[in-house]
Write a protein that holds these residues in place. Structure first.
Motif, PDB file in Angstrom:
ATOM      1  N   HIS A 164       0.867  -1.176   0.000  1.00 43.97           N
ATOM      2  CA  HIS A 164       0.000   0.000   0.000  1.00 43.97           C
ATOM      3  C   HIS A 164       0.903   1.225   0.000  1.00 43.97           C
ATOM      4  O   HIS A 164       2.134   1.097   0.014  1.00 43.97           O
ATOM      5  CB  HIS A 164      -0.964   0.002   1.186  1.00 43.97           C
ATOM      6  N   HIS A 211       1.014   4.137   2.137  1.00 47.81           N
ATOM      7  CA  HIS A 211       1.259   5.055   3.244  1.00 47.81           C
ATOM      8  C   HIS A 211       2.733   5.453   3.255  1.00 47.81           C
ATOM      9  O   HIS A 211       3.610   4.680   2.846  1.00 47.81           O
ATOM     10  CB  HIS A 211       0.871   4.405   4.571  1.00 47.81           C
ATOM     11  N   LYS A 243      -6.045   1.855  -6.948  1.00 47.79           N
ATOM     12  CA  LYS A 243      -6.796   2.723  -6.040  1.00 47.79           C
ATOM     13  C   LYS A 243      -5.893   3.695  -5.285  1.00 47.79           C
ATOM     14  O   LYS A 243      -6.374   4.701  -4.753  1.00 47.79           O
ATOM     15  CB  LYS A 243      -7.597   1.883  -5.049  1.00 47.79           C
ATOM     16  N   GLU A 244      -4.600   3.383  -5.226  1.00 46.33           N
ATOM     17  CA  GLU A 244      -3.667   4.261  -4.530  1.00 46.33           C
ATOM     18  C   GLU A 244      -2.609   4.836  -5.463  1.00 46.33           C
ATOM     19  O   GLU A 244      -1.529   5.242  -5.031  1.00 46.33           O
ATOM     20  CB  GLU A 244      -3.038   3.520  -3.342  1.00 46.33           C
ATOM     21  N   TRP A 278      -1.451   8.244  -4.537  1.00 48.35           N
ATOM     22  CA  TRP A 278      -0.879   8.406  -3.198  1.00 48.35           C
ATOM     23  C   TRP A 278       0.632   8.625  -3.233  1.00 48.35           C
ATOM     24  O   TRP A 278       1.192   9.285  -2.353  1.00 48.35           O
ATOM     25  CB  TRP A 278      -1.213   7.206  -2.323  1.00 48.35           C
ATOM     26  N   LEU A 313      -2.565  12.359   0.757  1.00 44.45           N
ATOM     27  CA  LEU A 313      -3.116  11.018   0.633  1.00 44.45           C
ATOM     28  C   LEU A 313      -2.237   9.984   1.318  1.00 44.45           C
ATOM     29  O   LEU A 313      -2.748   9.078   1.994  1.00 44.45           O
ATOM     30  CB  LEU A 313      -3.295  10.658  -0.847  1.00 44.45           C
ATOM     31  N   ASN A 314      -0.907  10.085   1.167  1.00 45.65           N
ATOM     32  CA  ASN A 314      -0.034   9.057   1.749  1.00 45.65           C
ATOM     33  C   ASN A 314       0.252   9.275   3.231  1.00 45.65           C
ATOM     34  O   ASN A 314       0.899   8.439   3.866  1.00 45.65           O
ATOM     35  CB  ASN A 314       1.269   8.908   0.948  1.00 45.65           C
ATOM     36  N   SER A 323      -6.160   0.406   4.278  1.00 44.75           N
ATOM     37  CA  SER A 323      -6.243   1.438   3.242  1.00 44.75           C
ATOM     38  C   SER A 323      -7.010   0.836   2.073  1.00 44.75           C
ATOM     39  O   SER A 323      -7.131  -0.386   1.966  1.00 44.75           O
ATOM     40  CB  SER A 323      -4.843   1.905   2.807  1.00 44.75           C
TER      41      SER A 323
END
Length: 211
Positions: A55, A57, A80-81, A84, A90-91, A133
């Motif tokens: 993901h 982050h 979807k990310e 990000w 976003l992240n 997420s």
């Protein structure tokens, strides 16, 4: 195949390097400290093929661009990310005072669904495991008996769901439907903390009881 756990950055986010006998390797979640990661790769004489993200982050992506540029390799992420990597809001790096905003370049490949992915001689199954997420992914290497779970499932815990896009019910469904259906002896390589097994988490993880 061998796996190596390399905690990086102030949150000690686990970067995983999976390598074959020919020294080709995949890099999962290079979160920070690109120099430390590079030294490890050089010490082991590894040949990276790709960066794959559970993901996006900030603590999982901080060294993506440096590592991609160093080895001229592609980056994979859930669609979807996709944004990000480019957006500190976003992240999460905009909200956590960890020293810098993380603002990188777009990924090279976007994962859109569950499937088997082949990179070099590595073949593995992609599981969508949202909840921590929206675009969280887990990667299952059946032949090696291991799954890289990102921040979905930890030893004795589960991922936090109070960040944007998080949903605890969705995360618990992801864990039960996607991860706990794997063989109990499957090694779980989480985004933080020590490795565990599916069986151990089924037996003792307090967050999974009663769902």
């Amino acid at each position: 195949m061998e796996w190596h756990q390399l905690p990086l950055g102030p949150l000690q986010t686990n970067c995983y390097i999976l390598s074959k006998e020919d020294n080709t390797c995949l890099i999962f979640d290079p979160g920070e400290e690109s120099g430390k990661l590079r030294r490890f790769i050089e010490q082991k004489q590894l040949k990276p093929l790709a960066i794959i993200l559970t993901h996006a982050h900030f603590d999982h992506i901080g060294a993506v661009d440096d590592t991609r540029d160093e080895y001229n390799i592609p980056v994979y992420i859930h669609e979807k990310e996709a944004d990000w990597l480019l957006d500190p809001a976003l992240n999460g790096s905009h909200f956590f005072e960890m020293g810098k905003l993380v603002r990188g370049k777009p990924a090279d490949h976007f994962i859109t669904d569950e499937k088997e992915l082949k990179v070099g001689d590595f073949s593995f199954q992609i599981f969508e495991t949202p909840g921590h997420s929206p675009g969280s992914l887990s990667f299952y290497f059946k032949d090696a008996g291991l799954v890289i779970s990102g921040d979905a499932l930890f030893s004795g815990s589960i991922g936090r769901t109070d960040l944007p896009g998080g949903n605890q019910d969705q995360l618990l469904r992801s864990i039960h439907e996607q991860l706990l259906t794997l063989p109990e002896e499957t090694i779980v390589l989480p985004g933080h903390g020590p490795a565990t097994t599916i069986g151990q988490e089924m037996d003792s993880n307090p967050f999974l009881n009663g769902f």
